[in-house]
Design a protein around this motif. Sequence first.
Motif, PDB file in Angstrom:
ATOM      1  N   LEU A 110     -43.206 -30.360  10.658  1.00  0.00           N
ATOM      2  CA  LEU A 110     -43.168 -28.916  10.535  1.00  0.00           C
ATOM      3  C   LEU A 110     -43.614 -28.500   9.130  1.00  0.00           C
ATOM      4  O   LEU A 110     -43.611 -29.300   8.199  1.00  0.00           O
ATOM      5  CB  LEU A 110     -41.753 -28.399  10.811  1.00  0.00           C
ATOM      6  CG  LEU A 110     -41.215 -28.548  12.240  1.00  0.00           C
ATOM      7  CD1 LEU A 110     -39.822 -27.933  12.341  1.00  0.00           C
ATOM      8  CD2 LEU A 110     -42.149 -27.895  13.261  1.00  0.00           C
ATOM      9  N   GLU A 111     -43.955 -27.224   9.003  1.00  0.00           N
ATOM     10  CA  GLU A 111     -44.509 -26.723   7.746  1.00  0.00           C
ATOM     11  C   GLU A 111     -43.534 -26.851   6.575  1.00  0.00           C
ATOM     12  O   GLU A 111     -43.953 -27.038   5.426  1.00  0.00           O
ATOM     13  CB  GLU A 111     -44.918 -25.253   7.905  1.00  0.00           C
ATOM     14  CG  GLU A 111     -46.055 -25.030   8.903  1.00  0.00           C
ATOM     15  CD  GLU A 111     -47.395 -25.545   8.404  1.00  0.00           C
ATOM     16  OE1 GLU A 111     -47.526 -25.752   7.182  1.00  0.00           O
ATOM     17  OE2 GLU A 111     -48.300 -25.751   9.228  1.00  0.00           O
ATOM     18  N   ASP A 112     -42.216 -26.740   6.835  1.00  0.00           N
ATOM     19  CA  ASP A 112     -41.252 -26.747   5.727  1.00  0.00           C
ATOM     20  C   ASP A 112     -40.770 -28.143   5.352  1.00  0.00           C
ATOM     21  O   ASP A 112     -39.875 -28.286   4.508  1.00  0.00           O
ATOM     22  CB  ASP A 112     -40.052 -25.858   6.057  1.00  0.00           C
ATOM     23  CG  ASP A 112     -39.272 -26.348   7.278  1.00  0.00           C
ATOM     24  OD1 ASP A 112     -39.833 -27.134   8.070  1.00  0.00           O
ATOM     25  OD2 ASP A 112     -38.110 -25.932   7.442  1.00  0.00           O
ATOM     26  N   VAL A 113     -41.358 -29.176   5.942  1.00  0.00           N
ATOM     27  CA  VAL A 113     -40.985 -30.549   5.595  1.00  0.00           C
ATOM     28  C   VAL A 113     -41.685 -30.928   4.290  1.00  0.00           C
ATOM     29  O   VAL A 113     -42.907 -30.773   4.164  1.00  0.00           O
ATOM     30  CB  VAL A 113     -41.381 -31.524   6.716  1.00  0.00           C
ATOM     31  CG1 VAL A 113     -41.159 -32.973   6.286  1.00  0.00           C
ATOM     32  CG2 VAL A 113     -40.574 -31.232   7.982  1.00  0.00           C
ATOM     33  N   PRO A 114     -40.944 -31.410   3.283  1.00  0.00           N
ATOM     34  CA  PRO A 114     -41.582 -31.776   2.004  1.00  0.00           C
ATOM     35  C   PRO A 114     -42.548 -32.946   2.174  1.00  0.00           C
ATOM     36  O   PRO A 114     -42.301 -33.860   2.954  1.00  0.00           O
ATOM     37  CB  PRO A 114     -40.397 -32.159   1.115  1.00  0.00           C
ATOM     38  CG  PRO A 114     -39.281 -32.488   2.057  1.00  0.00           C
ATOM     39  CD  PRO A 114     -39.481 -31.626   3.268  1.00  0.00           C
ATOM     40  N   GLU A 295     -35.536 -25.483  16.437  1.00  0.00           N
ATOM     41  CA  GLU A 295     -35.081 -25.523  15.049  1.00  0.00           C
ATOM     42  C   GLU A 295     -33.618 -25.096  14.912  1.00  0.00           C
ATOM     43  O   GLU A 295     -32.870 -25.668  14.116  1.00  0.00           O
ATOM     44  CB  GLU A 295     -35.988 -24.663  14.177  1.00  0.00           C
ATOM     45  CG  GLU A 295     -37.404 -25.245  14.053  1.00  0.00           C
ATOM     46  CD  GLU A 295     -38.243 -24.537  13.023  1.00  0.00           C
ATOM     47  OE1 GLU A 295     -37.896 -24.616  11.820  1.00  0.00           O
ATOM     48  OE2 GLU A 295     -39.246 -23.903  13.402  1.00  0.00           O
ATOM     49  N   LEU A 320     -33.038 -33.477   3.363  1.00  0.00           N
ATOM     50  CA  LEU A 320     -34.199 -33.159   4.190  1.00  0.00           C
ATOM     51  C   LEU A 320     -35.255 -34.214   3.907  1.00  0.00           C
ATOM     52  O   LEU A 320     -35.730 -34.336   2.766  1.00  0.00           O
ATOM     53  CB  LEU A 320     -34.728 -31.760   3.870  1.00  0.00           C
ATOM     54  CG  LEU A 320     -36.037 -31.338   4.556  1.00  0.00           C
ATOM     55  CD1 LEU A 320     -35.884 -31.364   6.075  1.00  0.00           C
ATOM     56  CD2 LEU A 320     -36.459 -29.953   4.073  1.00  0.00           C
ATOM     57  N   CYS A 322     -38.702 -36.298   3.674  1.00  0.00           N
ATOM     58  CA  CYS A 322     -40.103 -35.967   3.450  1.00  0.00           C
ATOM     59  C   CYS A 322     -40.963 -36.554   4.563  1.00  0.00           C
ATOM     60  O   CYS A 322     -40.492 -37.331   5.396  1.00  0.00           O
ATOM     61  CB  CYS A 322     -40.555 -36.491   2.086  1.00  0.00           C
ATOM     62  SG  CYS A 322     -40.707 -38.286   1.982  1.00  0.00           S
ATOM     63  N   THR A 323     -42.239 -36.194   4.560  1.00  0.00           N
ATOM     64  CA  THR A 323     -43.155 -36.611   5.627  1.00  0.00           C
ATOM     65  C   THR A 323     -43.259 -38.127   5.751  1.00  0.00           C
ATOM     66  O   THR A 323     -43.378 -38.653   6.857  1.00  0.00           O
ATOM     67  CB  THR A 323     -44.549 -36.030   5.368  1.00  0.00           C
ATOM     68  OG1 THR A 323     -44.958 -36.370   4.014  1.00  0.00           O
ATOM     69  CG2 THR A 323     -44.549 -34.518   5.503  1.00  0.00           C
ATOM     70  N   LYS A 332     -39.024 -32.979  12.116  1.00  0.00           N
ATOM     71  CA  LYS A 332     -38.171 -32.612  10.987  1.00  0.00           C
ATOM     72  C   LYS A 332     -36.868 -33.377  11.125  1.00  0.00           C
ATOM     73  O   LYS A 332     -36.327 -33.496  12.231  1.00  0.00           O
ATOM     74  CB  LYS A 332     -37.902 -31.100  10.976  1.00  0.00           C
ATOM     75  CG  LYS A 332     -37.060 -30.607   9.798  1.00  0.00           C
ATOM     76  CD  LYS A 332     -36.938 -29.084   9.807  1.00  0.00           C
ATOM     77  CE  LYS A 332     -36.142 -28.566   8.627  1.00  0.00           C
ATOM     78  NZ  LYS A 332     -36.061 -27.076   8.619  1.00  0.00           N
ATOM     79  N   TYR A 334     -32.945 -34.293   9.198  1.00  0.00           N
ATOM     80  CA  TYR A 334     -31.896 -34.259   8.189  1.00  0.00           C
ATOM     81  C   TYR A 334     -31.148 -35.588   8.223  1.00  0.00           C
ATOM     82  O   TYR A 334     -30.733 -36.039   9.294  1.00  0.00           O
ATOM     83  CB  TYR A 334     -30.895 -33.141   8.463  1.00  0.00           C
ATOM     84  CG  TYR A 334     -31.402 -31.736   8.261  1.00  0.00           C
ATOM     85  CD1 TYR A 334     -31.787 -31.283   6.999  1.00  0.00           C
ATOM     86  CD2 TYR A 334     -31.473 -30.852   9.333  1.00  0.00           C
ATOM     87  CE1 TYR A 334     -32.244 -29.987   6.815  1.00  0.00           C
ATOM     88  CE2 TYR A 334     -31.928 -29.549   9.163  1.00  0.00           C
ATOM     89  CZ  TYR A 334     -32.313 -29.129   7.893  1.00  0.00           C
ATOM     90  OH  TYR A 334     -32.765 -27.847   7.721  1.00  0.00           O
TER      91      TYR A 334
END
Length: 426
Positions: A110-114, A295, A320, A322-323, A332, A334
């Motif tokens: 997802l876009e908000d994943v570091p 989500e 969280l 990262c990629t 995504k 956790y």
Amino acid sequence: MLDISIIRDNPEKFDKALLSRGAEAMSQQLLTLDEARRGAVSQAQELQTKRNETSKQIGQAKAAKDEDLAKKLMDDVATMKEQLQTAEESEREASQALENALAAIPNIPLEDVPIGTDEDANVEIKKVGTPPQIENPKQHFDIGEELGQMDFEIAAKISGARFVVLQGQLARLERALANFMLDTHTEEFGYTEVVPPALVRDDAVFGTGQLPKFKEDLFRTEEGFWLIPTAEVPLSNLVREQILDAEDLPLRYTAYTPCFRSEAGSAGRDTRGMIRQHQFSKVELVSIVMPEDGEDELERMTNCAETILQKLDLPYRVMLLCTGDMGFSARKTYDLEVWLPGQDSYREISSCSLCGDFQSRRMKTRYRHKGDKQTHFANTLNGSGLAVGRTIVALLENYQDTQGRVFIPEPLQPYMGGKTHIEIYG
């Protein structure tokens, strides 16, 4: 498995996402395979259409008593039948080649994943609880062995390295934790308890993404069954090859099972103790939801796992990922990391992931709204609620005292026959 149309629509974005996961850019290779498949499909369809039209012309020729034309057309149909068989075989081969290539590609974050390559790029979301102040804290294996209820030597004689035998109150503690976790997830959070098989077929392991890429991490019997690496596999596959009613979603399942992992590639890591073993027990959580709820369900599932740690008053943090540190099927993730005084560090005790429609495409799991003929792929999620062995590790290390005992948190005491401490030969 990914939708090829996403790659067709934006190959540059797809390649960028793969690179963020440490994988190679694959769009051109996949689009070439897709073009070959579409060409084979088109050729087979054209031949089938031409054959149908020629078959009609045969009837017309016979009606006109033109036997020569009828015979010629019949010869043409026979030739086209052979050509069609060849074209259909080419279509099957091209489709299989594309499917095989897609099956080895990880999910898109997802876009908000570091973005990052390893755990160093994971982002801490929050810390909960205060680590206890323990002078010279012992590690769990020292505590367990001193209690006389954790035996790695006898386990090695029976099974080899990375196994353990728990006895007495530690054995009961495992059972207590499993019951406590299941009761919490079913009674407070509405999960349906399941007792699934621990042996599964190829299709089930492929459906959740462990096959074909990670078969070296699994154990397989001579009869061709796979030992489950997590209950995620059988729980997710409860809905394989089904069209679900949208009104019945979300579906939420939980199970307490043994898990089996070969720990390929982990040589030299956590060689002592119960952190990394070939066999361990876990309470798993799985959700099947509509895409727009994915989500929110991830946040809910993570909270369910956190609640167990909070009830046991164990300090932890939420990370969280990262990629580059996420699992193959995840969009995504956790991680919940519990504090271990003996190691003076936080260690993973739960991982909660949103997989989008990645697994449902592999399992052919769809849903449909009432009165609507169109079907859609569901979203799947999975998480540990929690890993039971690692919870035992955390309890031993956080609740050790100077007298060689281990305090039992109040929520567990009813499951432990009212005992407040685990003691030598307790």
